[in-house]
Design a protein around this motif. Structure first.
Motif, PDB file in Angstrom:
ATOM      1  N   GLY A  20      82.495 -36.663   6.677  1.00 37.16           N
ATOM      2  CA  GLY A  20      82.987 -37.618   7.667  1.00 37.16           C
ATOM      3  C   GLY A  20      84.479 -37.864   7.561  1.00 37.16           C
ATOM      4  O   GLY A  20      85.223 -37.058   6.999  1.00 37.16           O
ATOM      5  N   LEU A  21      84.909 -38.983   8.097  1.00 38.70           N
ATOM      6  CA  LEU A  21      86.314 -39.378   8.092  1.00 38.70           C
ATOM      7  C   LEU A  21      86.472 -40.686   7.331  1.00 38.70           C
ATOM      8  O   LEU A  21      85.583 -41.534   7.357  1.00 38.70           O
ATOM      9  N   PHE A  22      87.607 -40.842   6.664  1.00 41.87           N
ATOM     10  CA  PHE A  22      87.940 -42.134   6.071  1.00 41.87           C
ATOM     11  C   PHE A  22      88.194 -43.108   7.215  1.00 41.87           C
ATOM     12  O   PHE A  22      89.012 -42.838   8.097  1.00 41.87           O
ATOM     13  N   GLN A  23      87.517 -44.244   7.219  1.00 38.30           N
ATOM     14  CA  GLN A  23      87.669 -45.216   8.296  1.00 38.30           C
ATOM     15  C   GLN A  23      88.717 -46.287   8.000  1.00 38.30           C
ATOM     16  O   GLN A  23      89.283 -46.865   8.916  1.00 38.30           O
ATOM     17  N   ASN A  24      88.975 -46.550   6.718  1.00 37.69           N
ATOM     18  CA  ASN A  24      89.961 -47.568   6.362  1.00 37.69           C
ATOM     19  C   ASN A  24      90.492 -47.290   4.961  1.00 37.69           C
ATOM     20  O   ASN A  24      89.989 -46.417   4.253  1.00 37.69           O
ATOM     21  N   GLN A  25      91.502 -48.041   4.556  1.00 40.08           N
ATOM     22  CA  GLN A  25      92.131 -47.830   3.252  1.00 40.08           C
ATOM     23  C   GLN A  25      91.171 -48.123   2.108  1.00 40.08           C
ATOM     24  O   GLN A  25      91.225 -47.480   1.061  1.00 40.08           O
ATOM     25  N   ALA A  26      90.264 -49.064   2.282  1.00 42.77           N
ATOM     26  CA  ALA A  26      89.287 -49.379   1.237  1.00 42.77           C
ATOM     27  C   ALA A  26      88.418 -48.156   0.927  1.00 42.77           C
ATOM     28  O   ALA A  26      88.103 -47.899  -0.239  1.00 42.77           O
ATOM     29  N   THR A  60      91.589 -43.402  15.921  1.00 43.76           N
ATOM     30  CA  THR A  60      92.746 -44.253  16.205  1.00 43.76           C
ATOM     31  C   THR A  60      92.685 -45.562  15.429  1.00 43.76           C
ATOM     32  O   THR A  60      93.628 -46.341  15.479  1.00 43.76           O
ATOM     33  N   GLY A  61      91.592 -45.794  14.732  1.00 45.39           N
ATOM     34  CA  GLY A  61      91.447 -47.012  13.947  1.00 45.39           C
ATOM     35  C   GLY A  61      90.033 -47.109  13.413  1.00 45.39           C
ATOM     36  O   GLY A  61      89.153 -46.341  13.821  1.00 45.39           O
ATOM     37  N   SER A  64      86.595 -46.121  15.250  1.00 44.00           N
ATOM     38  CA  SER A  64      86.834 -45.500  16.558  1.00 44.00           C
ATOM     39  C   SER A  64      86.067 -44.193  16.728  1.00 44.00           C
ATOM     40  O   SER A  64      85.596 -43.890  17.812  1.00 44.00           O
ATOM     41  N   THR A  65      85.937 -43.404  15.663  1.00 43.94           N
ATOM     42  CA  THR A  65      85.168 -42.158  15.712  1.00 43.94           C
ATOM     43  C   THR A  65      84.955 -41.634  14.304  1.00 43.94           C
ATOM     44  O   THR A  65      85.711 -41.961  13.385  1.00 43.94           O
ATOM     45  N   ASP A  66      83.931 -40.837  14.151  1.00 45.38           N
ATOM     46  CA  ASP A  66      83.712 -40.106  12.903  1.00 45.38           C
ATOM     47  C   ASP A  66      83.691 -38.612  13.208  1.00 45.38           C
ATOM     48  O   ASP A  66      83.300 -37.811  12.384  1.00 45.38           O
ATOM     49  N   ALA A  67      84.095 -38.261  14.425  1.00 48.95           N
ATOM     50  CA  ALA A  67      84.031 -36.867  14.857  1.00 48.95           C
ATOM     51  C   ALA A  67      85.374 -36.150  14.811  1.00 48.95           C
ATOM     52  O   ALA A  67      85.443 -35.004  14.393  1.00 48.95           O
ATOM     53  N   ALA A 105      95.425 -37.538  14.634  1.00 51.19           N
ATOM     54  CA  ALA A 105      96.375 -36.471  14.926  1.00 51.19           C
ATOM     55  C   ALA A 105      97.633 -36.696  14.101  1.00 51.19           C
ATOM     56  O   ALA A 105      98.113 -37.822  13.987  1.00 51.19           O
ATOM     57  N   VAL A 106      98.132 -35.635  13.495  1.00 46.97           N
ATOM     58  CA  VAL A 106      99.345 -35.717  12.682  1.00 46.97           C
ATOM     59  C   VAL A 106     100.307 -34.617  13.097  1.00 46.97           C
ATOM     60  O   VAL A 106      99.911 -33.613  13.681  1.00 46.97           O
ATOM     61  N   TYR A 107     101.559 -34.808  12.769  1.00 48.39           N
ATOM     62  CA  TYR A 107     102.578 -33.818  13.080  1.00 48.39           C
ATOM     63  C   TYR A 107     102.921 -33.057  11.803  1.00 48.39           C
ATOM     64  O   TYR A 107     103.904 -33.351  11.134  1.00 48.39           O
TER      65      TYR A 107
END
Length: 191
Positions: free
Chosen positions: A59-65, A161-162, A165-168, A172-174
């Motif tokens: 999955g994705l990290f959702q927050n700093q914790a 985006t926060g 917002s999504t786990d899919a 986006a990064v540069y």
């Protein structure tokens, strides 16, 4: 199948593919096909030729914790792809990368049909394969905004985006560097 004024001939082929490297004259695997500073395939004893090599995603990290509670994943930020700590040492590094798939199909074949009528000839050929994995390199581009590769509308509209917002789709990064472009099961698809 048919003879006479209308002729129809069919040929069917099928192959079964299973391979394993028996010896490399080296105990150390050869890592090949580097993309975005991350090797994608490897040659290693007891593995299929050009096995896909990478991290296992979770999955994705959702927050700093979540980032702080997870094994140390250098450079990770909320919205990044999360990798599993497979050796349980508390650090995400090359020791956590494994064979994650094979580009070689389990079986493949073809079906050829030849039709003849009054001196005219039509050949129709179908091919098939089953059981291969595909490393979707094209997907590593959409995680980087401002890059020379296009950003898919779906990824742009639905990216992280926060929190929640999504786990899919990751943020986006540069950059070519970072967690979202590393070789992993995130980019592996069923062939």
């Amino acid at each position: 199948n048919l003879t006479g004024e209308l002729g129809w001939e069919t040929n069917v082929t099928a192959t079964y593919n299973k391979n394993k490297i028996k010896d490399l004259n080296s105990a150390v695997p050869y890592y090949i096909n580097q993309i975005n500073n991350s090797y994608v395939t490897m040659l290693a004893k007891d593995y299929p030729i050009n096995a896909f090599y990478g991290y296992v995603t979770d999955g994705l990290f959702q927050n700093q914790a979540e980032v702080d509670a997870h094994a140390v994943q250098p450079g990770a930020e909320p919205g990044d792809i999360r990798f599993r700590d497979l050796n349980n040492d508390g650090v995400i590094n090359d020791s956590d990368r494994i064979m994650v798939g094979s580009p070689n199909p389990d079986f493949a074949g073809g079906w050829n049909n030849t039709f003849e009528w009054k001196g005219l000839n039509l050949n129709v050929f179908f091919t098939y394969s089953y059981g291969a994995d595909i490393y979707a390199q094209w997907m590593t581009g959409p995680t980087r905004m401002g890059n020379y590769q296009g950003l898919l509308q779906e990824w742009c509209d639905n990216r992280w985006t926060g929190p929640g917002s999504t786990d899919a789709y990751p943020r986006a990064v540069y950059s070519y560097h970072g967690n979202n472009s590393k070789s992993s099961t995130y980019y592996l698809q069923d062939g």
